[in-house]
Design an enzyme around this catalytic site. Structure first.
Site, mmCIF file in Angstrom:
data_model
loop_
_atom_site.group_PDB
_atom_site.id
_atom_site.type_symbol
_atom_site.label_atom_id
_atom_site.label_comp_id
_atom_site.label_asym_id
_atom_site.label_seq_id
_atom_site.Cartn_x
_atom_site.Cartn_y
_atom_site.Cartn_z
ATOM 1 C CB ALA A 1 71.091 50.688 43.408
ATOM 2 N N GLY A 27 78.896 55.450 52.039
ATOM 3 C CA GLY A 27 77.558 55.327 52.636
ATOM 4 C C GLY A 27 76.937 56.717 52.708
ATOM 5 C CB ILE A 82 70.342 47.388 46.887
ATOM 6 C CG1 ILE A 82 71.692 48.101 46.709
ATOM 7 C CG2 ILE A 82 69.230 48.068 46.086
ATOM 8 C CD1 ILE A 82 71.787 49.486 47.318
ATOM 9 C CB THR A 83 65.516 47.276 50.341
ATOM 10 O OG1 THR A 83 66.214 47.591 51.544
ATOM 11 C CG2 THR A 83 64.215 46.540 50.673
ATOM 12 C CG MET A 143 58.659 62.360 46.928
ATOM 13 S SD MET A 143 58.883 62.314 45.137
ATOM 14 C CE MET A 143 57.470 61.333 44.689
ATOM 15 C CD GLN A 167 49.723 56.414 90.999
ATOM 16 O OE1 GLN A 167 50.776 56.808 91.485
ATOM 17 N NE2 GLN A 167 48.543 56.831 91.418
ATOM 18 C CD GLU A 178 65.539 57.328 51.465
ATOM 19 O OE1 GLU A 178 65.505 58.563 51.546
ATOM 20 O OE2 GLU A 178 65.995 56.733 50.481
ATOM 21 N N GLY A 179 68.675 58.116 55.577
ATOM 22 C CA GLY A 179 69.167 59.164 56.475
ATOM 23 C C GLY A 179 69.296 58.681 57.896
ATOM 24 C CB THR A 180 72.309 57.972 59.971
ATOM 25 O OG1 THR A 180 73.051 59.150 59.611
ATOM 26 C CG2 THR A 180 72.775 56.798 59.122
#
Ligand SMILES: Cc1cc2nc3c(=O)[nH]c(=O)nc-3n(C[C@H](O)[C@H](O)[C@H](O)COP(=O)(O)OP(=O)(O)OC[C@H]3O[C@@H](n4cnc5c(N)ncnc54)[C@H](O)[C@@H]3O)c2cc1C
Length: 404
Positions: free
Chosen positions: A135, A142, A176-177, A260, A298, A383-385
């Site tokens: 969280a 953000g 929050i997942t 990580m 092609q 986890e980062g835009t």
């Protein structure tokens, strides 16, 4: 910083236990996840399939990175990334249920504190699945919570206040997942009195404590098989020994956690791209127009070749990043950020090309392709835009003082 001379991973041969897990997870994704995806994707936002999670738990997907001594698989970020690619090739939302569980465990893993590890890590290894969540994000804060230089500007951040041998937490987290279904959360709160999020501090919080309220589930565009929701803390008292590190260590822990975990999110994006590529290959191999299978035209062949090369390249980057993360302390910043930056873009590009190649079929929900495109847009946010990752990548490049 990148040091290509030291790179010794044989990218064609995964370690035996990781390869075994990959094959088991591939079967799980095909036999357990795939038959449920369309229904769950179309279900109300708060639908959650515990039976599917239980079957993933039986394979160890809720504890891939937890060391064996605590009942986990002990397969590190390489194991996580490879496993999540397999799940995401069928459904990114399902992959993120397990990915977010890992993220919730990461601060304890990183703490190196044997007492915290012995208290919390075995809880994820029982017969029934126990999930965690991570969280960080809030309504007003953000990216400011994941760019250290901007922490001072973070507004209205959730607070922590020391009260004897406890801390009192107040505030609300968003998006929050797993918050709706998790037993534990790693929570980042700012010490009262410090400006912005400069006093950010990390806590492991059992979510059955008085004052914890699980808020409404967001009705997301994609990633619908995992639940993203609010998590409110109203004067939640937690023992001081649940703090990870020291007061004010939260931003450093958050960054270490991102370094990580980003390889594994790149694994999810590669999975999304691979799933789209495989579906497009199947379609273009059998669909005949102009007297030929599409693959023999092609322009179509050029698209398929580009998609395949991109998937392969993105996979090599995340394997390299995961390998370095598992072998270096502290985890490097550059490789995981670069791997995620590239893989997130590849997922969007490949899913977009696959949509184009499958014509009207791709545009129909039951075909499953448009879900891949919706999911591809999701990984580029958490986890980062791209902008946050670009800052991390260039910071590493300039720190080295030489081009790679
Ligand atoms: C599927 C999904 C799962 C998620 N799961 C979790 C979770 O489990 N836990 C959790 O804590 N959060 C989670 N999130 C939330 C996610 O981490 C945040 O949405 C993300 O950090 C961005 O924050 P924001 O949405 O407030 O965007 P903002 O911070 O408002 O940013 C909006 C835009 O501005 C850009 N921007 C912001 N600051 C800068 C800057 N300094 N320089 C350049 N550009 C900038 C951003 O890159 C972005 O493009 C999840 C989100 C999604 C979509």
């Amino acid at each position: 910083m990148p040091n290509h001379d030291e790179f010794d991973l044989n990218l064609d041969v995964l370690p035996g236990e990781v390869e075994k897990l990959r094959l088991q997870v591939r079967e799980f994704a095909r036999d357990v996840v795939a038959p449920r995806v369309t229904d769950l994707d179309g279900a109300p936002a708060d639908d959650f399939d515990w039976d599917m999670v239980s079957q993933g738990h039986a394979l160890g997907l809720t504890r891939v990175a937890v060391p064996k001594e605590y009942g986990g698989l002990g397969l590190g970020m390489l194991g996580c990334s490879v496993a999540l690619e397999e799940v995401a090739s069928v459904c990114a939302g399902t992959a993120l249920i397990f990915g977010a569980a890992m993220l919730g465990q990461t601060p304890v893993l990183l703490s190196g504190d044997p007492r915290l590890q012995a208290r919390f890590l075995p809880l994820f290894s029982g017969d029934a699945p126990v999930l965690a969540c991570n969280a960080v994000t809030e309504e007003e804060a953000g990216c400011d919570l994941i760019i250290p230089a901007n922490a001072v500007h973070a507004r209205e951040v959730m607070t922590a206040r020391r009260d004897d041998d406890h801390y009192i937490l107040n505030g609300t987290k968003r998006f929050i997942t797993n918050a709706q279904v998790a037993a534990f959360a790693s929570v980042f709160a700012a010490m009262e009195g410090a400006p912005g999020a400069t006093g950010l501090t990390s806590f492991m919080v059992p979510l059955d404590l008085p004052g914890v309220v699980r808020g409404p589930v967001a009705d997301k565009m994609g990633y619908r098989l995992c639940l993203g929701s609010e998590l409110e803390f109203h004067d939640v008292r937690i023992p001081a020994e649940n703090m990870i590190g020291n007061e004010g260590d939260g931003m450093a822990i958050n960054m270490a956690q991102s370094n990580m975990a980003r390889a594994s999110v790149a694994g999810i994006s590669v999975g999304v791209a691979r799933g789209a590529l495989e579906q497009a290959l199947q379609w273009c191999g059998t669909r005949v127009q102009g007297g030929l299978p599409l693959r023999e035209h092609q322009f179509t062949a050029a698209k398929l070749a580009e998609m395949s090369a991109k998937v392969d390249a993105a996979r090599l980057l995340y394997l390299k990043a995961a390998h370095k993360v598992d072998n270096e302390l502290p985890a490097p910043q550059y490789e995981p950020a670069a791997a995620k930056l590239f893989a997130d873009r590849v997922a969007i590009d490949v899913a977009d090309m696959a949509m184009s190649l499958t014509g009207a079929r791709g545009y129909v929900k039951s075909f499953g392709m448009e879900k891949r495109l919706r999911d591809a847009y999701g990984a580029r946010i958490y986890e980062g835009t791209p902008e946050v990752l670009a800052l991390a990548v260039t910071e590493s490049l300039y720190a080295a003082g030489e081009p790679i």
